[in-house]
Design a protein around this motif. Structure first.
Motif, PDB file in Angstrom:
ATOM      1  N   ILE A  64      -2.722   0.407  -4.119  1.00 42.57           N
ATOM      2  CA  ILE A  64      -2.087  -0.864  -3.786  1.00 42.57           C
ATOM      3  C   ILE A  64      -1.369  -1.333  -5.048  1.00 42.57           C
ATOM      4  CG2 ILE A  64      -2.396  -3.227  -2.963  1.00 42.57           C
ATOM      5  CD1 ILE A  64      -5.064  -2.280  -1.736  1.00 42.57           C
ATOM      6  N   LEU A  65      -0.081  -1.541  -4.926  1.00 39.19           N
ATOM      7  CA  LEU A  65       0.748  -2.028  -6.026  1.00 39.19           C
ATOM      8  C   LEU A  65       0.970  -3.515  -5.832  1.00 39.19           C
ATOM      9  CD1 LEU A  65       2.822  -1.789  -8.393  1.00 39.19           C
ATOM     10  CD2 LEU A  65       4.522  -1.231  -6.633  1.00 39.19           C
ATOM     11  N   TYR A  66       0.657  -4.304  -6.860  1.00 40.27           N
ATOM     12  CA  TYR A  66       0.943  -5.740  -6.865  1.00 40.27           C
ATOM     13  C   TYR A  66       1.963  -5.993  -7.960  1.00 40.27           C
ATOM     14  CZ  TYR A  66      -3.291  -6.379  -4.103  1.00 40.27           C
ATOM     15  OH  TYR A  66      -4.235  -6.318  -3.117  1.00 40.27           O
ATOM     16  N   ILE A  84       0.866  -1.173   0.000  1.00 39.28           N
ATOM     17  CA  ILE A  84       0.000   0.000   0.000  1.00 39.28           C
ATOM     18  C   ILE A  84       0.905   1.225   0.000  1.00 39.28           C
ATOM     19  CG2 ILE A  84      -1.831   1.260   1.173  1.00 39.28           C
ATOM     20  CD1 ILE A  84      -2.503  -1.417   2.608  1.00 39.28           C
ATOM     21  N   LEU A  85       0.666   2.122  -0.955  1.00 36.63           N
ATOM     22  CA  LEU A  85       1.479   3.323  -1.128  1.00 36.63           C
ATOM     23  C   LEU A  85       0.592   4.559  -1.084  1.00 36.63           C
ATOM     24  CD1 LEU A  85       3.533   1.913  -4.120  1.00 36.63           C
ATOM     25  CD2 LEU A  85       4.298   2.093  -1.745  1.00 36.63           C
ATOM     26  N   PRO A  86       1.161   5.708  -0.722  1.00 36.25           N
ATOM     27  CA  PRO A  86       0.343   6.917  -0.626  1.00 36.25           C
ATOM     28  C   PRO A  86      -0.067   7.500  -1.971  1.00 36.25           C
ATOM     29  CG  PRO A  86       2.611   7.443  -0.136  1.00 36.25           C
ATOM     30  CD  PRO A  86       2.528   5.947  -0.291  1.00 36.25           C
ATOM     31  N   HIS A  87       0.641   7.107  -3.044  1.00 40.12           N
ATOM     32  CA  HIS A  87       0.360   7.645  -4.376  1.00 40.12           C
ATOM     33  C   HIS A  87       0.909   6.700  -5.430  1.00 40.12           C
ATOM     34  CE1 HIS A  87       4.572   8.789  -4.370  1.00 40.12           C
ATOM     35  NE2 HIS A  87       4.351   9.361  -3.196  1.00 40.12           N
ATOM     36  N   HIS A  88       0.597   6.962  -6.661  1.00 43.24           N
ATOM     37  CA  HIS A  88       1.066   6.162  -7.794  1.00 43.24           C
ATOM     38  C   HIS A  88       2.583   6.300  -7.902  1.00 43.24           C
ATOM     39  CE1 HIS A  88       1.266   4.826 -12.004  1.00 43.24           C
ATOM     40  NE2 HIS A  88       0.167   4.184 -11.692  1.00 43.24           N
ATOM     41  N   PRO A  89       3.338   5.199  -7.884  1.00 37.99           N
ATOM     42  CA  PRO A  89       4.804   5.260  -7.867  1.00 37.99           C
ATOM     43  C   PRO A  89       5.426   5.363  -9.261  1.00 37.99           C
ATOM     44  CG  PRO A  89       4.132   2.998  -7.667  1.00 37.99           C
ATOM     45  CD  PRO A  89       2.860   3.824  -7.710  1.00 37.99           C
ATOM     46  N   LEU A 129       8.043   2.444 -11.882  1.00 37.79           N
ATOM     47  CA  LEU A 129       7.503   1.574 -12.927  1.00 37.79           C
ATOM     48  C   LEU A 129       8.515   1.193 -14.011  1.00 37.79           C
ATOM     49  CD1 LEU A 129       3.919   3.049 -13.158  1.00 37.79           C
ATOM     50  CD2 LEU A 129       4.829   1.266 -11.646  1.00 37.79           C
ATOM     51  N   PRO A 130       9.319   2.130 -14.552  1.00 37.68           N
ATOM     52  CA  PRO A 130      10.312   1.706 -15.546  1.00 37.68           C
ATOM     53  C   PRO A 130      11.355   0.743 -14.968  1.00 37.68           C
ATOM     54  CG  PRO A 130      10.133   4.105 -15.487  1.00 37.68           C
ATOM     55  CD  PRO A 130       9.292   3.567 -14.381  1.00 37.68           C
ATOM     56  N   MET A 131      11.649   0.884 -13.686  1.00 34.20           N
ATOM     57  CA  MET A 131      12.614  -0.024 -13.044  1.00 34.20           C
ATOM     58  C   MET A 131      12.046  -1.432 -12.952  1.00 34.20           C
ATOM     59  SD  MET A 131      13.998   2.351  -9.987  1.00 34.20           S
ATOM     60  CE  MET A 131      13.979   4.118 -10.209  1.00 34.20           C
ATOM     61  N   LEU A 132      10.764  -1.550 -12.645  1.00 37.76           N
ATOM     62  CA  LEU A 132      10.128  -2.861 -12.609  1.00 37.76           C
ATOM     63  C   LEU A 132      10.053  -3.466 -14.004  1.00 37.76           C
ATOM     64  CD1 LEU A 132       7.221  -2.172 -10.095  1.00 37.76           C
ATOM     65  CD2 LEU A 132       9.346  -3.431  -9.651  1.00 37.76           C
ATOM     66  N   PHE A 157      -2.373  -2.120 -10.310  1.00 37.98           N
ATOM     67  CA  PHE A 157      -2.765  -1.244  -9.209  1.00 37.98           C
ATOM     68  C   PHE A 157      -4.232  -1.429  -8.864  1.00 37.98           C
ATOM     69  CE2 PHE A 157       0.732   0.929 -11.268  1.00 37.98           C
ATOM     70  CZ  PHE A 157       1.527   1.272 -10.188  1.00 37.98           C
ATOM     71  N   GLU A 158      -4.544  -1.197  -7.604  1.00 39.57           N
ATOM     72  CA  GLU A 158      -5.917  -1.070  -7.131  1.00 39.57           C
ATOM     73  C   GLU A 158      -5.956   0.169  -6.256  1.00 39.57           C
ATOM     74  OE1 GLU A 158      -7.152  -4.516  -4.975  1.00 39.57           O
ATOM     75  OE2 GLU A 158      -6.839  -5.855  -6.670  1.00 39.57           O
ATOM     76  N   LEU A 159      -7.107   0.798  -6.161  1.00 36.68           N
ATOM     77  CA  LEU A 159      -7.268   1.910  -5.236  1.00 36.68           C
ATOM     78  C   LEU A 159      -7.384   1.345  -3.826  1.00 36.68           C
ATOM     79  CD1 LEU A 159      -9.790   4.130  -7.212  1.00 36.68           C
ATOM     80  CD2 LEU A 159      -7.297   4.354  -7.052  1.00 36.68           C
TER      81      LEU A 159
END
Length: 70
Positions: free
Chosen positions: A64-66, A34-39, A43-46, A55-57
């Motif tokens: 929430i990043l999976y 769970i993150l406070p905002h869109h990371p 994303l390019p690193m992943l 993502f889910e809200l």
């Protein structure tokens, strides 16, 4: 699977935790945070590590990043 809440950590700690976990991710395994905002910077690193993500809200303004490795 319960996502781990990283909203209390100071940057860049959440990104470091996620990248370390991505390095150890096994095929078919899914992890979430769970993150406070869109990371956006993460994303390019992943993608460079061939890690799939979605993502889910979180319902409270965060996301929430999976991640998983096919």
């Amino acid at each position: 699977m319960n996502p781990v809440d990283l909203r209390h950590l100071v940057p860049p700690e959440p990104m470091e935790i996620i990248l370390d976990a991505a390095d150890q991710l096994q095929s078919g395994q899914t992890l979430g945070w769970i993150l406070p905002h869109h990371p956006t910077p993460l994303l390019p690193m992943l993608t460079a590590q061939n890690i799939n993500y979605r993502f889910e809200l979180s319902g409270d303004g965060g996301v929430i990043l999976y991640i998983n490795k096919a």
